[in-house]
Design a protein around this motif. Structure first.
Motif, PDB file in Angstrom:
ATOM      1  N   GLY A 180       0.819  -1.211   0.000  1.00 45.43           N
ATOM      2  CA  GLY A 180       0.000   0.000   0.000  1.00 45.43           C
ATOM      3  C   GLY A 180       0.847   1.252   0.000  1.00 45.43           C
ATOM      4  O   GLY A 180       1.969   1.262   0.525  1.00 45.43           O
ATOM      5  N   LEU A 181       0.309   2.316  -0.599  1.00 49.88           N
ATOM      6  CA  LEU A 181       1.018   3.589  -0.661  1.00 49.88           C
ATOM      7  C   LEU A 181       0.029   4.714  -0.393  1.00 49.88           C
ATOM      8  O   LEU A 181      -1.154   4.599  -0.710  1.00 49.88           O
ATOM      9  CB  LEU A 181       1.616   3.801  -2.068  1.00 49.88           C
ATOM     10  N   GLY A 182       0.535   5.773   0.170  1.00 49.22           N
ATOM     11  CA  GLY A 182      -0.331   6.947   0.357  1.00 49.22           C
ATOM     12  C   GLY A 182       0.504   8.191   0.524  1.00 49.22           C
ATOM     13  O   GLY A 182       1.511   8.183   1.235  1.00 49.22           O
ATOM     14  N   PHE A 183       0.095   9.260  -0.173  1.00 48.70           N
ATOM     15  CA  PHE A 183       0.809  10.531  -0.026  1.00 48.70           C
ATOM     16  C   PHE A 183       0.117  11.381   1.018  1.00 48.70           C
ATOM     17  O   PHE A 183      -1.107  11.366   1.148  1.00 48.70           O
ATOM     18  CB  PHE A 183       0.795  11.304  -1.358  1.00 48.70           C
ATOM     19  N   ARG A 184       0.950  12.140   1.734  1.00 51.77           N
ATOM     20  CA  ARG A 184       0.395  13.153   2.637  1.00 51.77           C
ATOM     21  C   ARG A 184       1.239  14.387   2.575  1.00 51.77           C
ATOM     22  O   ARG A 184       2.461  14.323   2.479  1.00 51.77           O
ATOM     23  CB  ARG A 184       0.404  12.638   4.079  1.00 51.77           C
ATOM     24  N   ILE A 191       5.082  13.584   2.206  1.00 55.79           N
ATOM     25  CA  ILE A 191       5.369  12.351   2.930  1.00 55.79           C
ATOM     26  C   ILE A 191       4.700  11.181   2.235  1.00 55.79           C
ATOM     27  O   ILE A 191       3.543  11.284   1.783  1.00 55.79           O
ATOM     28  CB  ILE A 191       4.894  12.490   4.381  1.00 55.79           C
ATOM     29  N   LEU A 192       5.426  10.106   2.133  1.00 53.83           N
ATOM     30  CA  LEU A 192       4.885   8.892   1.522  1.00 53.83           C
ATOM     31  C   LEU A 192       4.776   7.823   2.596  1.00 53.83           C
ATOM     32  O   LEU A 192       5.743   7.525   3.284  1.00 53.83           O
ATOM     33  CB  LEU A 192       5.826   8.422   0.397  1.00 53.83           C
TER      34      LEU A 192
ATOM     35  N   SER B 204       4.334  16.678  13.837  1.00 51.88           N
ATOM     36  CA  SER B 204       2.952  16.268  13.637  1.00 51.88           C
ATOM     37  C   SER B 204       2.266  17.349  12.843  1.00 51.88           C
ATOM     38  O   SER B 204       2.273  18.501  13.188  1.00 51.88           O
ATOM     39  CB  SER B 204       2.264  16.123  14.999  1.00 51.88           C
ATOM     40  N   GLY B 205       1.744  16.987  11.729  1.00 51.97           N
ATOM     41  CA  GLY B 205       1.146  18.020  10.899  1.00 51.97           C
ATOM     42  C   GLY B 205      -0.081  17.526  10.215  1.00 51.97           C
ATOM     43  O   GLY B 205      -0.437  16.358  10.281  1.00 51.97           O
ATOM     44  N   LYS B 206      -0.774  18.431   9.618  1.00 51.59           N
ATOM     45  CA  LYS B 206      -2.017  18.106   8.944  1.00 51.59           C
ATOM     46  C   LYS B 206      -1.985  18.738   7.579  1.00 51.59           C
ATOM     47  O   LYS B 206      -1.253  19.687   7.352  1.00 51.59           O
ATOM     48  CB  LYS B 206      -3.167  18.704   9.746  1.00 51.59           C
ATOM     49  N   PRO B 207      -2.845  18.251   6.700  1.00 51.77           N
ATOM     50  CA  PRO B 207      -2.908  18.892   5.383  1.00 51.77           C
ATOM     51  C   PRO B 207      -3.358  20.337   5.572  1.00 51.77           C
ATOM     52  O   PRO B 207      -4.071  20.643   6.520  1.00 51.77           O
ATOM     53  CB  PRO B 207      -3.977  18.093   4.654  1.00 51.77           C
TER      54      PRO B 207
END
Ligand SMILES: Nc1nc2c(ncn2[C@@H]2O[C@H](COP(=O)(O)OP(=O)(O)OP(=O)(O)O)[C@@H](O)[C@H]2O)c(=O)[nH]1
Ligand SMILES: [Mg+2]
Ligand SMILES: [Zn+2]
Ligand SMILES: [Zn+2]
Lengths: 907, 214
Positions: A180-184, A191-192, B204-207
């Protein structure tokens, strides 16, 4: 052992509509199994084992494109733009990533192929692609391989340019694969999040750091990203639980058991698909080998319940959300739609099961605020009916502001749940919507419960009052919580209540006194008028002193005077007199102070009169004459004060009652009642004073002498005074002699000898007068005779006018001429402007005579005047004679014409 | 919000003793009368202030039921403080303390500050464990002791804050190595001195546009 399960979705299997180019026809094609499925942007995307890519904008509107020669194995739908990324094979072992632009279609309706990138690991190793994911910026993509390597592809995905591929994660352990992969995006860092079959990692692509978040991993399809409702966390599912991660590390975990097939996120819901039937344990499912039975669960993570659960016979390919619903796609081509109930329906379900707390949480999470009050009320009612009064009141408190308080109050009054009621009422007050009744009730509760602490708290509550203060004071007082009532009164400046409590209930006069001393002028004044009497009884000295201040210049105790207070307030002392009943001494002190302070004459006469009364009362109580003299002196001094004003009548009555001689006389004199003064002296047989009074006031009131005469004449011992009196009467002709004689004749004690000189003197005077009068009579008679002859002559003999000259112009007379009986003759022309009937030379004298006659006639009609003159005159006879002379008795219409003028004209 | 330190706590103890309620009371100032069984691990956070320093408490609420132990145990690691909770109205929860303590000592750092909590002090009428018993157990095992009520909030703040004070003191005394995150303590972003390659240097961060919850 798990969360509660609801049925908040309606399921429906979508049956074949009879269109040929339909979704069902697509699914029911033989040998072309759907390999991948995704959605987003209002369309569903499917890849199949024949290499075709199908995009559905609705179930009957399908755009199919041949994307690969062999097969499509992965599809990824970009959200921001209508771009689809695919992974597939044109030939075996050569996976290719393709980027399709669906915003640009050719004439034939085929999407543009923007890029085509061989899915190779930079170091040349080859492995199949397990998972793909793109960043919404369209410049970054991540690809996970079967050997566990994760590669990023940088570069504009829309343009076929060279792109940089970089390994960001690799595995040393064989057999580990990317799942699984997800970008943030965290601020400006990308961040991946990576899940592999045995771990979870976070890779900061900006800082180029990698952290292992957990040493447990998940299967393919068993990871997902949440939305904002769970803070964009990364989630993985394992057979024992699902685990949440932030880029920093672990977050919560839930033990949803079962061997997971799929994990998806849909608008706050976590959707998991597990092997086996609903409710069966993982072990049981594994044992039975029932790989074709799967259970779909929809978890509401925030509110912690299962929103829907369904067991299906068949393999689930995917669960996607589009067009407002969830769709479960099964390998055998069946499509099941799950439609979510609206909030109201859900809440009703919860109510039916009495699951109020869940309902409240749900309503809150859906921002369903209008319904919340209703839930609180229902929940309260429910708890109440179960006898959980504590719980019920908690709910009812939440309804404050919306639900009518009487509804709740009545319920708890009926149940005699005073504690609960108290909580509720307290909350009402806190919210500031309590009315006077609520305050009364609350305080009654406190007093009934003997909850002194709460009462204390209520009283000392620091913010502005959220209740009706007067009511509160009243209730506390009634319940004998005087201390509390007092504190409230003091705090909210209810001076009247404060004093009432302090004086009537607590009998603390000292405190009340001190309290008043600190009040502002107006308040102090009102307080003293109301409570002064009581305070005087208890603390006469202090009260008197305070009143003195109040009536001179008031300054609240403990306050330093400010410039604006320079003009002091002072109260009218008359207001306080009645307070001093039974406190004569203090009243005296008070009034004396006032009189000596207010010297400018602005005190009302009641002040002086009252003080006088006090003084006189003391006179009455005197035992020794010396004492009495002193007191009388004081009273007299009071009356004689420059600024003193009295109600004279009142003062007189007082002086008379107390037989205060000098006072009475002073007052008579002040009032101009000389007769009374005289009378007074006469009554007291004070001859000297009678005499003195006559002398002093005789000019102003001559009658005094007359009275003195009759008084003295009635006293044997007063013979000596009579001559003097007579002398005054005589000088001022106060009495006709006849009356004097009459008066003395009435006396028993006067003898003729007493008045002999007086009579002789008068007879002499009379004689002289008579002689004078007789002479006058003779004179008048002669004159009258002469006039009578003259008249006779005029009436009987002819008149000869012998004048040769005009009496005006002094020239010789010529005709026409006018002759008057007065022997004046005139040219007629010379008389032109004059009165023709009267001689211009004589008319002035004639007129005078006429006027006298006329006036006499007029006055003769004024009987009133005649009578009064007759009365006033010491000699009535002369008045009558005078009026007779004026012609009182003549016939009316006597002499009207000027009889002295006769006109004669010579023609 | 920025902080000087982040302390990680765990709350452990038998099911139903009120662990979740204690957390909810501390973070939200609310009480939940219905028992919502925790079925894994949940967490909450709150800022507190000690000695003028902002300290973020990250609190892990674990499920007390035996069947979840395997999941919850892995969360013990790297906790600086633990609230070991029993229910004063249920004696067995007090008797299980030893096994919880063993578990905690085994899976967490040696310096971890453990606060023993006797919860539900509002239910005096149903009390089965006296405060003296609690105190002597605490003394015996070198724990800090306190009785609380998640319902009335009595001592709840104190329980969490006193634990933090204890930890803070240990930092001042140099017992805790703040650079080693395995101790459950993290320096705030502005206090960090390490280079960019150091693991865990992620804030710790948020979009963008998202409000924070912790
Ligand atoms: N009277 C009272 N009840 C409490 C208190 N704390 C918790 N409870 C109640 O005890 C029950 C259990 O509370 P939870 O906090 O859910 O228990 P827990 O320790 O988290 O339980 P697990 O999640 O199973 O480990 C609930 O019904 C609470 O309402 C308290 O201080 N006083
Ligand atoms: Mg719990
Ligand atoms: Zn003339
Ligand atoms: Zn004449």
């Amino acid at each position: 052992m798990s969360w509660r399960i609801f049925k908040f979705f309606e399921s429906e299997e979508l049956k074949d509509p009879d269109s040929t180019n339909s979704f069902h026809s697509l699914l029911s094609r033989p040998n072309c199994g759907i390999t991948c499925f995704t959605c987003g942007r209002g369309q569903m995307v499917l890849g199949d084992s024949q290499g075709s890519l199908h995009v559905l904008t609705s179930f009957s509107d399908i755009l199919s494109t041949s994307a690969y020669l062999l097969r499509v194995s992965l599809v990824y739908q970009m959200r921001q733009r209508n771009v689809i990324i695919t992974v597939g094979d044109d030939e075996d072992l050569m996976p290719i990533i393709r980027v399709w632009n669906y915003e640009k279609l050719t004439k034939e309706g085929i999407p543009t192929l923007s890029r085509s990138i061989p899915a190779l690991i930079p170091n040349g190793r080859q492995s199949s692609v397990m998972v793909v994911c793109a960043h919404e910026s369209m410049t970054l993509m991540a690809v996970g391989f079967k050997d566990g390597t994760v590669v990023t592809v940088r570069g504009n995905l829309m343009r076929d340019r060279l792109s940089t591929m970089k390994v960001v994660h690799s595995e040393s352990t064989p057999g580990v694969y990317a799942t699984g992969l997800g970008f943030r995006q965290v601020k400006n860092r990308t961040i991946l999040l990576i899940s592999t079959s045995d771990a979870v990692y976070t890779v900061d692509l900006t800082l180029k750091t990698e952290t292992k978040l957990d040493s447990i991993g998940c299967e393919l399809g068993c990871s997902t990203m949440t939305d904002h409702t769970q803070d964009y966390k990364f989630v993985i599912a394992r057979s024992e639980a699902v685990y949440f991660y932030t880029p920093e590390g672990r977050a919560q975990a839930f033990a949803f058991e079962g061997e997971k097939v799929l994990l998806r996120w849909y608008r706050g819901y976590l959707i998991s698909v597990v092997y086996g039937a609903r409710g069966s344990s993982a072990r049981a499912a594994a044992k039975s080998g029932a790989k074709d039975v799967m259970t779909v669960s929809v978890y509401d993570i925030q509110n912690q319940f299962v929103a829907y659960q369904m067991t299906l016979n068949g393999r689930v390919v995917d669960v996607v959300s589009e067009w407002g619903s969830l769709y479960i796609l099964l390998r055998d081509g069946r499509l099941i739609r799950l439609e979510e109930n609206d909030t109201k329906t859900k809440l009703e379900t919860l109510f039916k099961k009495n699951l109020y707390p869940t309902a409240i949480n749900l309503a809150r999470s859906q921002s369903y605020n209008d319904g919340l009050i209703d839930i609180f009320t229902q929940y309260g009612d429910h708890l109440y009916s179960k006898g959980d009064f504590d719980g019920a009141i908690e709910q009812y408190i939440l309804t404050i502001g919306k639900l009518e308080p009487s509804y709740v109050i009545r319920k708890f009054l009926d149940a005699q749940r005073i504690h609960n009621l108290t909580d509720y009422l307290k909350a009402l007050h806190k919210k500031g919507i309590a009315n006077a009744d609520h305050t009364t009730l609350l305080l009654n509760c406190y007093t009934k419960l003997r909850d002194i602490d709460q009462l204390d708290a209520f009283v000392t509550e620091s913010h502005s009052p959220t209740f009706d203060v007067s009511t509160a004071i009243h209730v506390c007082r009634q319940a004998n919580y005087h201390r509390h009532a007092l504190a409230l009164a003091k705090k909210y400046k209810k001076h009247d209540s404060y004093l009432l409590i302090q004086l009537e209930d607590l009998h603390d006069c000292d405190d009340a006194m001190e309290y008043i001393a600190r009040l502002k002028f107006r308040d102090a004044e009102a307080s003293m008028i109301k409570y002064g009497k009581l305070l005087l009884t208890e603390l006469p000295d202090d009260t008197t002193r305070l009143l003195q201040n109040l009536c001179t210049d008031w300054l609240p105790r403990g306050q330093t005077p400010r410039p604006e207070d320079v003009v002091p307030d002072w109260s009218d002392p008359a207001l306080y007199i009645e307070l001093f009943v039974n406190h004569r001494h203090h009243l005296t002190v008070f009034l004396e102070h006032q009189i000596s302070t207010h010297t400018s004459g602005n005190l009302r006469d009641v002040i002086f009169t009252t003080l006088l009364e006090l003084y006189l009362a003391e006179i009455g109580a005197c035992r020794t004459p010396e004492e009495r003299t002193a007191k009388e002196k004081r009273a007299l001094e009071l009356m004689q004060r420059k600024n003193a004003t009295f109600d004279l009548d009142h003062a007189l009555v007082l002086a008379q009652i107390h037989d205060f001689k000098s006072g009475i006389l002073f007052l008579y004199e002040k009032a101009g009642l000389f007769q009374q003064i005289l009378q007074y002296h006469m009554e007291h047989n004070d001859y000297q004073s009678v005499m003195a009074t006559c002398k002093r006031h005789g000019r102003k009131d001559p009658n005094l002498w007359v009275q003195a005469l009759s008084f003295f004449s009635s006293r044997r011992e007063c013979k000596g005074q009579i001559p003097e009196v007579l002398q005054h009467i005589d000088e001022d002709q106060l009495m006709p002699p006849l009356m004097v004689i009459q008066t003395l004749a009435d006396s028993q004690f006067s003898t003729l000898s007493d008045i002999k000189p007086y009579i002789v003197k008068h007879l002499q005077k009379e004689n002289e007068q008579i002689a004078k009068d007789e002479q006058s009579i003779r004179q008048y008679r002669d004159e009258t005779g002469r006039i009578r002859e003259n008249v006779k002559e005029l009436q009987t003999s002819a008149k000869i006018f012998q004048m040769m000259k005009c009496s005006l112009c002094r020239r010789g007379l010529s005709l026409p001429a006018i002759h008057f009986l007065c022997k004046h003759s005139f040219h007629q022309d010379c008389l032109q402007d004059e009165l023709e009937h009267e001689c211009p030379l004589c008319y002035r004298d004639n007129r005078k005579v006429l006027d006298i006659i006329q006036r006499q006639e007029q006055t003769a009609g004024l009987h009133e005047q005649f009578h009064s003159q007759l009365q006033r005159s010491p000699d009535g006879f002369s008045v009558v004679a005078e009026y007779f002379g004026r012609g009182v008795f003549n016939k009316r219409s006597s002499s009207k014409s000027p009889g002295s003028s006769v006109e004669q004209r010579k023609a | 919000m920025s902080y000087s330190y982040l302390f990680k706590y765990i709350i452990i103890g038998d099911t139903g003793v009120g662990k979740s309620c204690l957390l909810l009371q501390f973070t939200d100032k609310r009480f939940q009368p219905v028992h919502d069984l925790t079925i894994g691990v949940e967490f909450g956070a709150r800022m507190i202030n000690i000695d003028g320093k902002q300290i973020k408490l990250q609190i892990w609420d674990t499920a007390g039921q035996e069947s979840f132990r395997s999941i919850t145990r892995s969360y013990y690691r790297g906790a600086a403080g633990a609230l070991l909770v029993y229910d004063i109205t249920r004696r067995e929860t007090f008797e299980h303390l030893t096994s919880w303590l063993e578990d905690a000592r085994q899976h967490s750092s040696a310096n971890m500050v453990i606060m023993l909590i006797g919860n539900k002090s509002d239910l005096e009428a149903k009390r089965e464990v006296t405060a003296e018993e609690g105190l002597s157990f605490a003394k015996e095992h070198a724990l800090v002791f306190m009785e609380t009520s998640a319902k009335t909030a009595a001592n709840v703040e104190e329980a969490f804050i006193n634990t933090a004070k204890e930890i803070y003191q240990k930092i001042q005394d140099g017992i805790f190595d703040v650079t080693n995150e395995a101790n459950g303590i993290k320096l705030g972003p502005q206090y960090q001195t390490g280079g960019p390659s150091r693991p865990g240097a992620i804030d710790s961060g948020k979009p963008p546009g998202q409000g924070g919850c912790c």
